[in-house]
Design a protein around this motif. Structure first.
Motif, PDB file in Angstrom:
ATOM      1  N   SER A  55       0.838  -1.201   0.000  1.00 49.14           N
ATOM      2  CA  SER A  55       0.000   0.000   0.000  1.00 49.14           C
ATOM      3  C   SER A  55       0.878   1.257   0.000  1.00 49.14           C
ATOM      4  O   SER A  55       0.528   2.255  -0.638  1.00 49.14           O
ATOM      5  N   TRP A  56       2.028   1.210   0.672  1.00 50.28           N
ATOM      6  CA  TRP A  56       2.947   2.351   0.687  1.00 50.28           C
ATOM      7  C   TRP A  56       3.369   2.708  -0.736  1.00 50.28           C
ATOM      8  O   TRP A  56       3.537   3.882  -1.065  1.00 50.28           O
ATOM      9  N   GLU A  57       3.519   1.702  -1.585  1.00 51.58           N
ATOM     10  CA  GLU A  57       3.918   1.923  -2.983  1.00 51.58           C
ATOM     11  C   GLU A  57       2.905   2.772  -3.745  1.00 51.58           C
ATOM     12  O   GLU A  57       3.252   3.429  -4.717  1.00 51.58           O
ATOM     13  N   LEU A  58       1.647   2.761  -3.311  1.00 53.55           N
ATOM     14  CA  LEU A  58       0.588   3.508  -4.002  1.00 53.55           C
ATOM     15  C   LEU A  58       0.454   4.944  -3.506  1.00 53.55           C
ATOM     16  O   LEU A  58      -0.370   5.698  -4.017  1.00 53.55           O
ATOM     17  N   LEU A  59       1.264   5.317  -2.526  1.00 48.54           N
ATOM     18  CA  LEU A  59       1.235   6.690  -2.020  1.00 48.54           C
ATOM     19  C   LEU A  59       1.968   7.629  -2.972  1.00 48.54           C
ATOM     20  O   LEU A  59       2.960   7.250  -3.608  1.00 48.54           O
ATOM     21  N   TRP A  84      -1.776   6.879 -11.010  1.00 50.59           N
ATOM     22  CA  TRP A  84      -2.678   7.361  -9.975  1.00 50.59           C
ATOM     23  C   TRP A  84      -2.075   7.051  -8.612  1.00 50.59           C
ATOM     24  O   TRP A  84      -1.615   5.937  -8.366  1.00 50.59           O
ATOM     25  N   ARG A  85      -2.077   8.053  -7.718  1.00 51.02           N
ATOM     26  CA  ARG A  85      -1.453   7.913  -6.401  1.00 51.02           C
ATOM     27  C   ARG A  85      -2.360   8.465  -5.317  1.00 51.02           C
ATOM     28  O   ARG A  85      -3.153   9.383  -5.533  1.00 51.02           O
ATOM     29  N   ILE A  86      -2.177   7.952  -4.109  1.00 49.67           N
ATOM     30  CA  ILE A  86      -2.983   8.303  -2.923  1.00 49.67           C
ATOM     31  C   ILE A  86      -2.331   9.450  -2.168  1.00 49.67           C
ATOM     32  O   ILE A  86      -1.116   9.440  -1.940  1.00 49.67           O
ATOM     33  N   VAL A  87      -3.149  10.423  -1.763  1.00 49.42           N
ATOM     34  CA  VAL A  87      -2.705  11.477  -0.843  1.00 49.42           C
ATOM     35  C   VAL A  87      -3.789  11.648   0.230  1.00 49.42           C
ATOM     36  O   VAL A  87      -4.945  11.287   0.030  1.00 49.42           O
ATOM     37  N   TRP A  88      -3.370  12.177   1.357  1.00 54.60           N
ATOM     38  CA  TRP A  88      -4.302  12.446   2.454  1.00 54.60           C
ATOM     39  C   TRP A  88      -4.303  13.940   2.742  1.00 54.60           C
ATOM     40  O   TRP A  88      -3.400  14.669   2.360  1.00 54.60           O
TER      41      TRP A  88
END
Length: 154
Positions: free
Chosen positions: A56-60, A146-150
């Motif tokens: 999951s860290w890889e998708l950040l 596509w990447r995840i951000v908070w």
């Protein structure tokens, strides 16, 4: 006189190749950005729910990775969710998508041209009972991925 048909193996391989090519073209044309963004959110939380934090860290997004080393992220997530809550896994639900223009991850930070916002509900059953956490997750493109951000605005 008998007519000889083509080699059935070659015909089968050509048919499979054409099918794969058509599926790729179809998904590229008709699978919109929102759907691709939601797919990344689903992939991220699937890894998280299976305690595969390194994946999951890889998708950040790279700005998120600057906040956590891979090892630190894996250790923190396992410690909090698996250790404190006593939950080996969780289920999740991804809410509707909302597109936002010029969104910032942090006050004073760089604005992303366009992001997709999702409300994700994480459902835990652990040693302290039943918990539901809600997290707003943002998906942006970085280098074509596509990447995840908070949200870190306070």
């Amino acid at each position: 006189m008998r007519r000889r048909r083509g080699n059935p193996i070659i015909v089968l391989l050509v048919g499979i190749g054409a099918t794969v090519l058509l599926m790729f073209v179809f998904s590229s044309i008709f699978m919109g950005s929102e759907r691709k963004a939601k797919q990344i959110v689903h992939e991220f939380y699937k890894y998280e729910s299976n305690a595969e934090y390194s994946h999951s860290w890889e998708l950040l997004h790279s700005q998120m990775r600057e906040k956590f080393t891979r090892g630190g992220y894996v250790q923190d997530r396992a410690h909090v969710f698996n250790g404190h809550f006593g939950a080996d896994t969780f289920s999740f639900d991804i809410g509707k998508v909302k597109e936002i223009k010029n969104w910032k991850m942090e006050k004073g930070g760089e604005a992303f041209g366009s992001v997709y916002e999702f409300e994700v509900k994480q459902d835990y059953h652990g040693k302290y009972g039943h918990f539901v956490f809600v997290q707003f997750v943002y998906v942006v493109q970085e280098d074509g991925e596509w990447r995840i951000v908070w949200d870190y605005k306070k």
